[in-house]
Scaffold this motif. Structure first.
Motif, PDB file in Angstrom:
ATOM      1  N   LYS A  55      -6.792 -11.200   2.638  1.00  9.46           N
ATOM      2  CA  LYS A  55      -7.414 -12.490   2.344  1.00  9.46           C
ATOM      3  C   LYS A  55      -6.363 -13.581   2.228  1.00  9.46           C
ATOM      4  CE  LYS A  55     -11.505 -10.651   0.030  1.00  9.46           C
ATOM      5  NZ  LYS A  55     -12.206 -10.492  -1.254  1.00  9.46           N
ATOM      6  N   ALA A  56      -5.252 -13.280   1.556  1.00  9.93           N
ATOM      7  CA  ALA A  56      -4.176 -14.269   1.413  1.00  9.93           C
ATOM      8  C   ALA A  56      -3.597 -14.629   2.774  1.00  9.93           C
ATOM      9  CB  ALA A  56      -3.085 -13.729   0.496  1.00  9.93           C
ATOM     10  N   TYR A  57      -3.432 -13.642   3.624  1.00 15.91           N
ATOM     11  CA  TYR A  57      -2.929 -13.891   4.976  1.00 15.91           C
ATOM     12  C   TYR A  57      -3.892 -14.777   5.755  1.00 15.91           C
ATOM     13  CZ  TYR A  57      -1.707 -13.181   9.834  1.00 15.91           C
ATOM     14  OH  TYR A  57      -1.395 -13.396  11.151  1.00 15.91           O
ATOM     15  N   ASP A  58      -5.189 -14.500   5.630  1.00 19.74           N
ATOM     16  CA  ASP A  58      -6.181 -15.309   6.335  1.00 19.74           C
ATOM     17  C   ASP A  58      -6.135 -16.767   5.875  1.00 19.74           C
ATOM     18  OD1 ASP A  58      -6.978 -13.079   7.736  1.00 19.74           O
ATOM     19  OD2 ASP A  58      -8.732 -12.662   6.479  1.00 19.74           O
ATOM     20  N   VAL A  59      -6.015 -16.983   4.568  1.00 21.38           N
ATOM     21  CA  VAL A  59      -5.940 -18.353   4.032  1.00 21.38           C
ATOM     22  C   VAL A  59      -4.666 -19.034   4.527  1.00 21.38           C
ATOM     23  CG1 VAL A  59      -5.647 -19.692   1.913  1.00 21.38           C
ATOM     24  CG2 VAL A  59      -7.371 -17.890   2.024  1.00 21.38           C
ATOM     25  N   ALA A  60      -3.535 -18.329   4.432  1.00 19.56           N
ATOM     26  CA  ALA A  60      -2.264 -18.915   4.872  1.00 19.56           C
ATOM     27  C   ALA A  60      -2.298 -19.223   6.362  1.00 19.56           C
ATOM     28  CB  ALA A  60      -1.116 -17.965   4.549  1.00 19.56           C
TER      29      ALA A  60
END
Length: 145
Positions: A55-60
């Motif tokens: 999820k963090a990768y997707d947001v970044a």
């Protein structure tokens, strides 16, 4: 590594690659078995961590690919940094100019009456008040430790 060495096992039918033998030898080591046990016990936590990281990768990734947001952030940072940079440039140029004046006026000596006259200058008074307050704060902090 990819070549296959054929060994006749006791059953006489199976071909085993060198790579498979290496993996099997590694799996028979007690420290590897202990590590695998720990991994299996922590699989739920690892799955949760991987989900959060994804999820963090997707947001970044979304933020990094949003040109409007990136430009807004750059302009916002520029608006914040510009006054600080201008102030630093002003202080640096004042220091250079003061150094030039001091070097040009090196023959003039400042005596006791010159110092007394300088003490009446509001800038000098402000600097002394700042120095006094700064030293008082340092003294208080040193006493608190």
């Amino acid at each position: 590594m990819s070549e296959t060495v054929t060994k006749q096992l006791e059953s006489g039918e199976e071909a085993v690659s060198v790579r498979e033998l290496d993996v099997l030898e590694q799996l028979l080591k007690p420290e590897v078995q202990a590590s695998l046990t720990v991994l299996v016990e922590n699989l739920p936590k690892l799955a949760e961590m991987v989900t959060l990281l994804t999820k963090a990768y997707d947001v970044a990734s979304t933020v990094a690919n949003d040109k409007v947001l990136v430009n807004d952030m750059i302009h916002g940072a520029g608006d914040f940094i510009k006054p600080i940079a201008d102030k630093a440039k002003g202080l640096a140029s004042a220091a250079v100019e003061a150094n030039d004046r001091a070097q040009a006026d090196a023959s003039a000596t400042i005596g006791l009456f010159g110092l007394l006259k300088m003490l009446k200058d509001p800038q000098v008074q402000s600097s002394f008040r700042f120095a006094q307050a700064f030293l008082a704060v340092l003294s208080e902090r040193k006493g608190a430790n």
